[in-house]
Design an enzyme around this catalytic site. Structure first.
Site, PDB file in Angstrom:
ATOM      1  N   MET A 218      60.691  32.399  87.177  1.00  0.00           N
ATOM      2  CA  MET A 218      61.287  33.343  86.240  1.00  0.00           C
ATOM      3  C   MET A 218      60.197  34.216  85.625  1.00  0.00           C
ATOM      4  O   MET A 218      59.226  33.700  85.079  1.00  0.00           O
ATOM      5  CB  MET A 218      62.030  32.597  85.135  1.00  0.00           C
ATOM      6  CG  MET A 218      63.173  31.722  85.619  1.00  0.00           C
ATOM      7  SD  MET A 218      64.502  32.676  86.395  1.00  0.00           S
ATOM      8  CE  MET A 218      65.028  33.731  85.032  1.00  0.00           C
TER       9      MET A 218
ATOM     10  N   ASP B  85      74.061  33.731  88.569  1.00  0.00           N
ATOM     11  CA  ASP B  85      73.442  32.972  87.486  1.00  0.00           C
ATOM     12  C   ASP B  85      74.489  32.185  86.709  1.00  0.00           C
ATOM     13  O   ASP B  85      75.463  32.757  86.203  1.00  0.00           O
ATOM     14  CB  ASP B  85      72.709  33.906  86.517  1.00  0.00           C
ATOM     15  CG  ASP B  85      71.381  34.372  87.079  1.00  0.00           C
ATOM     16  OD1 ASP B  85      70.595  33.514  87.507  1.00  0.00           O
ATOM     17  OD2 ASP B  85      71.127  35.588  87.079  1.00  0.00           O
TER      18      ASP B  85
ATOM     19  N   SER C   3      71.575  40.596  91.506  1.00  0.00           N
ATOM     20  CA  SER C   3      72.142  39.692  90.506  1.00  0.00           C
ATOM     21  C   SER C   3      73.420  40.273  89.929  1.00  0.00           C
ATOM     22  O   SER C   3      73.421  41.375  89.358  1.00  0.00           O
ATOM     23  CB  SER C   3      71.146  39.442  89.380  1.00  0.00           C
ATOM     24  OG  SER C   3      71.766  38.720  88.332  1.00  0.00           O
TER      25      SER C   3
ATOM     26  N   ASP D 225      62.638  36.395  89.606  1.00  0.00           N
ATOM     27  CA  ASP D 225      63.802  36.942  88.909  1.00  0.00           C
ATOM     28  C   ASP D 225      63.375  37.415  87.540  1.00  0.00           C
ATOM     29  O   ASP D 225      62.810  36.654  86.755  1.00  0.00           O
ATOM     30  CB  ASP D 225      64.873  35.849  88.796  1.00  0.00           C
ATOM     31  CG  ASP D 225      66.154  36.333  88.143  1.00  0.00           C
ATOM     32  OD1 ASP D 225      66.250  37.517  87.794  1.00  0.00           O
ATOM     33  OD2 ASP D 225      67.069  35.500  87.991  1.00  0.00           O
TER      34      ASP D 225
ATOM     35  N   HIS E 110      71.939  30.006  90.933  1.00  0.00           N
ATOM     36  CA  HIS E 110      70.885  29.515  90.041  1.00  0.00           C
ATOM     37  C   HIS E 110      71.560  28.873  88.840  1.00  0.00           C
ATOM     38  O   HIS E 110      72.149  29.569  88.009  1.00  0.00           O
ATOM     39  CB  HIS E 110      69.994  30.694  89.632  1.00  0.00           C
ATOM     40  CG  HIS E 110      68.925  30.346  88.650  1.00  0.00           C
ATOM     41  ND1 HIS E 110      68.277  31.307  87.889  1.00  0.00           N
ATOM     42  CD2 HIS E 110      68.364  29.155  88.292  1.00  0.00           C
ATOM     43  CE1 HIS E 110      67.383  30.715  87.111  1.00  0.00           C
ATOM     44  NE2 HIS E 110      67.422  29.418  87.334  1.00  0.00           N
TER      45      HIS E 110
ATOM     46  N   HIS F 267      72.833  36.980  94.061  1.00  0.00           N
ATOM     47  CA  HIS F 267      72.345  36.037  93.059  1.00  0.00           C
ATOM     48  C   HIS F 267      73.401  35.810  91.994  1.00  0.00           C
ATOM     49  O   HIS F 267      73.935  36.752  91.389  1.00  0.00           O
ATOM     50  CB  HIS F 267      71.061  36.572  92.421  1.00  0.00           C
ATOM     51  CG  HIS F 267      70.288  35.530  91.684  1.00  0.00           C
ATOM     52  ND1 HIS F 267      69.537  34.565  92.322  1.00  0.00           N
ATOM     53  CD2 HIS F 267      70.150  35.289  90.357  1.00  0.00           C
ATOM     54  CE1 HIS F 267      68.956  33.793  91.426  1.00  0.00           C
ATOM     55  NE2 HIS F 267      69.322  34.204  90.225  1.00  0.00           N
TER      56      HIS F 267
ATOM     57  N   MET G 135      71.397  27.222  85.414  1.00  0.00           N
ATOM     58  CA  MET G 135      70.584  27.023  84.220  1.00  0.00           C
ATOM     59  C   MET G 135      71.406  26.153  83.274  1.00  0.00           C
ATOM     60  O   MET G 135      72.003  26.636  82.303  1.00  0.00           O
ATOM     61  CB  MET G 135      70.212  28.371  83.602  1.00  0.00           C
ATOM     62  CG  MET G 135      69.211  29.143  84.435  1.00  0.00           C
ATOM     63  SD  MET G 135      69.021  30.874  83.935  1.00  0.00           S
ATOM     64  CE  MET G 135      70.295  31.631  84.968  1.00  0.00           C
TER      65      MET G 135
ATOM     66  N   MET H 287      74.920  29.920  83.406  1.00  0.00           N
ATOM     67  CA  MET H 287      74.295  29.534  82.137  1.00  0.00           C
ATOM     68  C   MET H 287      75.317  28.774  81.302  1.00  0.00           C
ATOM     69  O   MET H 287      76.466  29.203  81.176  1.00  0.00           O
ATOM     70  CB  MET H 287      73.808  30.768  81.376  1.00  0.00           C
ATOM     71  CG  MET H 287      72.849  31.643  82.167  1.00  0.00           C
ATOM     72  SD  MET H 287      72.251  33.036  81.167  1.00  0.00           S
ATOM     73  CE  MET H 287      71.471  34.037  82.440  1.00  0.00           C
TER      74      MET H 287
END
Length: 216
Positions: A142, A36, A9, A176, A67, A34, A69, A38
């Site tokens: 998660m 992320d 990540s 994760d 991913h 990975h 979010m 957000m």
């Protein structure tokens, strides 16, 4: 179970040593990276946009494991697929756990040649996903609350893996949150075949850390 995939990540990347760490990562056995996303609304944190993803996708050979979010995954799925996502995972909760909405977005992602993933928060029961498993390529569980620190391994992963195996499906189970050699071993024992690891990889010897996970 399928072949074990390690997905470091970039949340834990040392941004004072980006080129050095990415060069090392490119030589590691990690198959995915990975990423992320957000939005500050679905989770109380802000991270990376699509232009940053474009840069990472050009810098390393790993597949981009994105991913999102975000509160509006239908809109942002295309934004990040356009930017280079090879795997695109969205949250079931962002679609109010609506089976038809989840199926529809997974189908759209797959139509674009991208692997479709669905994620759930630690407190969301995973059983409602079982009838939808054939519509997705992976489930991301998660083991921490998105946007926050802390780590707590979730035993429902084992139950979901048992249901997947019983159905004869090939859906990946990605986990994760707080993954290192010890918690990674618990995750693999519980049926996970895709491990997201951040600080354990980027705050240690990257190649040795990835090797310790790939050998679990």
């Amino acid at each position: 179970m399928q072949e074990l995939i390690i997905s470091p990540s970039i949340l834990s990347l040392d941004y004072a040593r980006v080129s050095e760490q990415l060069d090392t990562l490119a030589r590691s056995k990690a198959a995915w990276l990975h990423f992320d996303v957000m939005d500050g609304h679905f989770v109380p944190n802000l991270t990376f946009g699509p232009d940053i993803l474009k840069g990472f996708s050009q810098a390393v050979p790993q597949k981009m494991d994105v991913h999102i979010m975000v509160e509006d995954p239908q809109t942002y799925a295309d934004v990040f697929m356009d930017a280079g996502a090879d795997v695109l995972t969205f949250h079931a909760e962002a679609l109010h756990n609506d089976p038809e909405a989840i199926r529809s977005l997974c189908a759209h992602i797959r139509q674009r040649g991208v692997l479709a993933g669905v994620s759930v928060r630690p407190g969301t029961p995973v059983n409602f996903l079982v009838p939808l498993l054939q519509d997705m390529d992976l489930v991301l569980v998660m083991s921490v609350e998105p946007g926050f620190g802390g780590q707590s391994f979730q035993p429902q992963v084992l139950l979901l893996r048992q249901r997947i195996d019983a159905l004869g499906l090939t859906v990946r189970i990605e986990i994760d949150g707080g993954i290192n050699a010890q918690t990674g071993a618990l995750a693999v024992e519980a049926g996970c075949d895709t491990l997201v690891a951040g600080s354990y990889v980027f705050k240690n010897d990257i190649i040795k850390a990835v090797d310790s996970l790939i050998c679990l």
